[in-house]
Structure formats: C-alpha cells, structure tokens
Design a protein around this motif. Structure first.
Motif, PDB file in Angstrom:
ATOM      1  N   GLY A   1      20.218  39.244  30.947  1.00 34.70           N
ATOM      2  CA  GLY A   1      18.983  38.540  31.292  1.00 34.70           C
ATOM      3  C   GLY A   1      18.555  37.552  30.226  1.00 34.70           C
ATOM      4  O   GLY A   1      18.142  36.432  30.528  1.00 34.70           O
TER       5      GLY A   1
ATOM      6  N   GLU B   1      21.023  34.552  30.192  1.00 32.48           N
ATOM      7  CA  GLU B   1      20.803  33.665  31.330  1.00 32.48           C
ATOM      8  C   GLU B   1      19.459  32.948  31.240  1.00 32.48           C
ATOM      9  O   GLU B   1      19.403  31.722  31.393  1.00 32.48           O
ATOM     10  N   THR B   2      18.386  33.699  30.987  1.00 35.70           N
ATOM     11  CA  THR B   2      17.064  33.078  30.920  1.00 35.70           C
ATOM     12  C   THR B   2      16.956  32.163  29.707  1.00 35.70           C
ATOM     13  O   THR B   2      16.574  30.993  29.826  1.00 35.70           O
TER      14      THR B   2
ATOM     15  N   TRP C   1      11.526  39.040  39.044  1.00 41.21           N
ATOM     16  CA  TRP C   1      11.057  37.885  39.811  1.00 41.21           C
ATOM     17  C   TRP C   1      12.114  37.457  40.825  1.00 41.21           C
ATOM     18  O   TRP C   1      13.291  37.776  40.696  1.00 41.21           O
TER      19      TRP C   1
ATOM     20  N   VAL D   1      16.847  28.118  30.012  1.00 45.90           N
ATOM     21  CA  VAL D   1      15.669  27.358  29.588  1.00 45.90           C
ATOM     22  C   VAL D   1      16.049  26.360  28.496  1.00 45.90           C
ATOM     23  O   VAL D   1      15.661  25.190  28.532  1.00 45.90           O
TER      24      VAL D   1
ATOM     25  N   LEU E   1      15.328  40.311  34.058  1.00 41.68           N
ATOM     26  CA  LEU E   1      14.337  40.710  33.056  1.00 41.68           C
ATOM     27  C   LEU E   1      13.006  41.137  33.658  1.00 41.68           C
ATOM     28  O   LEU E   1      12.399  42.114  33.212  1.00 41.68           O
TER      29      LEU E   1
ATOM     30  N   ALA F   1      18.139  30.279  34.496  1.00 40.16           N
ATOM     31  CA  ALA F   1      16.862  30.887  34.122  1.00 40.16           C
ATOM     32  C   ALA F   1      16.307  31.756  35.251  1.00 40.16           C
ATOM     33  O   ALA F   1      15.784  32.848  35.011  1.00 40.16           O
ATOM     34  N   ALA F   2      16.446  31.294  36.493  1.00 40.41           N
ATOM     35  CA  ALA F   2      15.975  32.082  37.639  1.00 40.41           C
ATOM     36  C   ALA F   2      16.758  33.388  37.763  1.00 40.41           C
ATOM     37  O   ALA F   2      16.173  34.454  37.993  1.00 40.41           O
ATOM     38  N   HIS F   3      18.069  33.329  37.597  1.00 35.55           N
ATOM     39  CA  HIS F   3      18.885  34.550  37.663  1.00 35.55           C
ATOM     40  C   HIS F   3      18.513  35.519  36.546  1.00 35.55           C
ATOM     41  O   HIS F   3      18.445  36.730  36.763  1.00 35.55           O
ATOM     42  N   GLY F   4      18.288  34.991  35.359  1.00 38.86           N
ATOM     43  CA  GLY F   4      17.885  35.849  34.251  1.00 38.86           C
ATOM     44  C   GLY F   4      16.516  36.467  34.470  1.00 38.86           C
ATOM     45  O   GLY F   4      16.285  37.633  34.136  1.00 38.86           O
ATOM     46  N   ALA F   5      15.590  35.703  35.065  1.00 36.15           N
ATOM     47  CA  ALA F   5      14.248  36.224  35.356  1.00 36.15           C
ATOM     48  C   ALA F   5      14.310  37.352  36.391  1.00 36.15           C
ATOM     49  O   ALA F   5      13.487  38.275  36.352  1.00 36.15           O
ATOM     50  N   GLN F   6      15.280  37.292  37.293  1.00 44.01           N
ATOM     51  CA  GLN F   6      15.467  38.407  38.225  1.00 44.01           C
ATOM     52  C   GLN F   6      15.785  39.681  37.457  1.00 44.01           C
ATOM     53  O   GLN F   6      15.256  40.748  37.767  1.00 44.01           O
TER      54      GLN F   6
END
Length: 181
Positions: A62, A65-66, A33, A70, A30, A23-28
């Motif tokens: 994204g 991954e996110t 972050w 999640v 999308l 989720a953190a990698h996807g948030a980067q």
C-alpha cells in the motif's frame, strides 16, 4: 507551447495517469477506499496468497503504491517513486503469472503495464512540469536511478522469494489428482 514542449506534456500525462491509478490501488489497501479491503482485509488476502505476515505485506504494498503513485504524479523523487511502484507491481505480477499474460484470464498484463510505465518514468525523469524540476532536481539525480532500482530489486526479490518458499512448503505432501473420475 512556449515554455514547455510536447515531451514535458506527455510525461506529465503519463505521470498523472499512472500515479493516479497506483495511488488509488494503494489507498484501497491502506484505507479501504474505493471498495478496497483496508489493511485488515488486504492483510488477510496477502496472507492467503503467500505474502506473510499479511498486514505488514499489505502495508508495504500500500505504501509503495500510494506513495510511489502520489510522488510520480507530482514528479517528486521520481527515481525512488518509480522504482517503488515498479517493485510493488513486480510482486503483483508474481501472483498473477500462473494465469498467463492477459488480464481477462487473471494474468499479469495490468500489473506489468503499470510497473513498466513507472520504471520508464523513473529512468526518463519527470520532465519540466514537475516538482523535481522546480526544486532543481535535488531528489532526482542520475546516481539515484540505479540505487533506487537496486534497493527495490533486492526487497522485491526477498519478498517474492519468501512467498514462493511458503507456497512450496504449503504444497508439500499434497498429491495432485492423477485421474479424473
């Protein structure tokens, strides 16, 4: 433990750890972050490594991954979540494969580890400490596992195959140096 066994606790830990990292990698990708490039920067990067169109590729990666991360952490729709995350990591592994296995050399070790863990969770299931269990496994049926992996395999094969064709076409006409000066 009275209600839950070690297996359920172990699956919860795997889901939380793997899902959180994904989720953190996807948030980067999308949202930009955690030092990420957001859709704009990640889209440019994706384009530079052969995934085109870049913004659509960044969005797909994204979301896989996110969303996959999640959902894995929550233990919800586990077959689809694990398969989606595994597909995204297969695409990342394809980028890193020319650098060998080990991450310290830019290899595919890290992406493969995340992908295999996500795939393993999709197959094993989330355990009793999950939303899937609480909801009676409505979105975690046995037939969903092969369907999720088949859809993900088809999409990943198409995306990675298109990237390989783009890279080959871009490399046509370029001649490698035969002798060092």
């Amino acid at each position: 433990m009275t209600c839950y066994d070690r297996r359920d606790l172990g699956l919860l830990l795997l889901r939380l750890g793997t899902g959180g990292v994904l989720a953190a990698h996807g948030a980067q990708k999308l949202f930009g972050w955690f030092g990420g490039g957001g859709l704009e920067g990640t889209g440019q990067f994706m384009e530079s490594i052969g995934y085109a169109p870049g913004r659509a590729s960044a969005t797909a990666a994204g979301l896989a991954e996110t969303g996959g991360g999640v959902l894995l952490a929550l233990g919800l729709a586990t077959p689809a979540a694990g398969a989606a995350a595994a597909g995204a990591m297969a695409g990342a592994s394809a980028v890193h494969a020319p650098n060998g296995f080990f991450n310290q050399e830019g290899g595919f070790e890290y992406a493969a580890s995340l992908g295999l863990t996500a795939a393993g969770l999709a197959v094993t299931g989330p355990g009793r400490l999950s939303l899937d269990h609480a909801l009676g496994h409505a979105v975690n049926r046995n037939w969903m596992i092969p369907v999720a992996f088949a859809v993900t395999a088809a999409a990943t094969t198409a995306a990675v195959g298109a990237r390989v064709r783009r890279l080959r076409k871009a490399g046509e006409g370029e001649q490698e140096t035969l002798f060092e000066e």
